[in-house]
Design a protein around this motif. Sequence first.
Motif, PDB file in Angstrom:
ATOM      1  N   GLN A  18       0.801  -1.221   0.000  1.00  0.00           N
ATOM      2  CA  GLN A  18       0.000   0.000   0.000  1.00  0.00           C
ATOM      3  C   GLN A  18       0.834   1.271   0.000  1.00  0.00           C
ATOM      4  OE1 GLN A  18      -2.681  -0.400   3.339  1.00  0.00           O
ATOM      5  NE2 GLN A  18      -3.905  -1.974   2.337  1.00  0.00           N
ATOM      6  N   ARG A  59       3.368  10.109  -4.816  1.00  0.00           N
ATOM      7  CA  ARG A  59       2.367   9.702  -3.850  1.00  0.00           C
ATOM      8  C   ARG A  59       1.917   8.263  -4.096  1.00  0.00           C
ATOM      9  NH1 ARG A  59       2.861  12.410   0.282  1.00  0.00           N
ATOM     10  NH2 ARG A  59       0.907  11.426   0.954  1.00  0.00           N
ATOM     11  N   ARG A 112      -0.699   5.240  -4.875  1.00  0.00           N
ATOM     12  CA  ARG A 112      -1.876   5.231  -5.738  1.00  0.00           C
ATOM     13  C   ARG A 112      -3.135   5.601  -4.949  1.00  0.00           C
ATOM     14  NH1 ARG A 112      -1.736   2.211 -10.534  1.00  0.00           N
ATOM     15  NH2 ARG A 112      -3.948   2.733 -10.693  1.00  0.00           N
ATOM     16  N   ILE A 113      -3.250   5.093  -3.737  1.00  0.00           N
ATOM     17  CA  ILE A 113      -4.341   5.464  -2.839  1.00  0.00           C
ATOM     18  C   ILE A 113      -3.710   5.936  -1.524  1.00  0.00           C
ATOM     19  CG2 ILE A 113      -6.403   4.710  -1.609  1.00  0.00           C
ATOM     20  CD1 ILE A 113      -6.738   2.518  -3.695  1.00  0.00           C
ATOM     21  N   GLU A 114      -4.044   7.146  -1.099  1.00  0.00           N
ATOM     22  CA  GLU A 114      -3.475   7.667   0.138  1.00  0.00           C
ATOM     23  C   GLU A 114      -3.853   6.759   1.310  1.00  0.00           C
ATOM     24  OE1 GLU A 114      -1.405  10.111   0.508  1.00  0.00           O
ATOM     25  OE2 GLU A 114      -1.479  10.894  -1.552  1.00  0.00           O
ATOM     26  N   LEU A 153      -7.040   7.304   3.115  1.00  0.00           N
ATOM     27  CA  LEU A 153      -8.294   7.021   2.425  1.00  0.00           C
ATOM     28  C   LEU A 153      -8.599   5.528   2.341  1.00  0.00           C
ATOM     29  CD1 LEU A 153      -7.996   9.537  -0.547  1.00  0.00           C
ATOM     30  CD2 LEU A 153      -9.194   9.856   1.626  1.00  0.00           C
ATOM     31  N   ARG A 154      -7.655   4.713   2.785  1.00  0.00           N
ATOM     32  CA  ARG A 154      -7.880   3.267   2.738  1.00  0.00           C
ATOM     33  C   ARG A 154      -8.760   2.836   3.908  1.00  0.00           C
ATOM     34  NH1 ARG A 154      -4.757   0.349  -0.807  1.00  0.00           N
ATOM     35  NH2 ARG A 154      -3.067   1.510  -1.823  1.00  0.00           N
TER      36      ARG A 154
END
Length: 238
Positions: free
Chosen positions: A200, A229, A231-233, A236-237
């Motif tokens: 992640q 950055r 792909r997904i902060e 926000l996961r």
Amino acid sequence: MTDIKNDSAPAHSDDQALQKVAVVTGATGGMGREIIADLAGDYHVYALGRSAADLPESDSITPVTIDLVAGLDEDMALPELDRVDVLVHAAAQATKYSVEEATPENWRAHMDLNVHAPAEVTRILLPQLRKAEGTVVFINSGAGRHSYGDNVVYAATKHALYALADGLRISEPGIRVSTVAPGPTDTPMLQGLQDYDPSQVIAPAEVARAIRTVVEAGPTTQLTEIQVRPRIELSLRK
């Protein structure tokens, strides 16, 4: 004190003299090793780090054992080079401290490695960078634009590193200056700060690719800042 591990060899062989030269600090770190491996394809890389046993070495990589912080209080004996085409500042430390927890010693230790050392290495190598019209890359962080209550010392050093990069760019128009600022990256540094799933966060090789983009920018431009950055902060996961 500096020790070039293969110091029985001359600083430049005839083959090396034909190659462009890169200098990378933090050579034993997770990002540093990937940066060096990427640049070694078409640069002769001088890999600077404190642990001689952990430094990479090959025909295109010269390991240089050096304590950058100790060098601030004595003559910092960097390799004698005719030119430097790329200088990457990847050495850093990060230990979590709040304002209440941090002592003057904690502040000095972080500022010395994260800010004072890159400033001094750059100052010493300015003649070689000017000769090559080279590129200086400062590895920053998401913490360079934000601060955190429990990690204020590291964040402050990264804010200062932006000022160093921007000031260098203004004062040395013949040199390209870039900040590459990764978010959470799968390195021993991040492992010491938090628990995370490696899938992640950013792979160190992706940071090396961002630096490759910087150094290959066309002759009429410079990439002053790249934010790398996930792909997904992480925030926000779910």
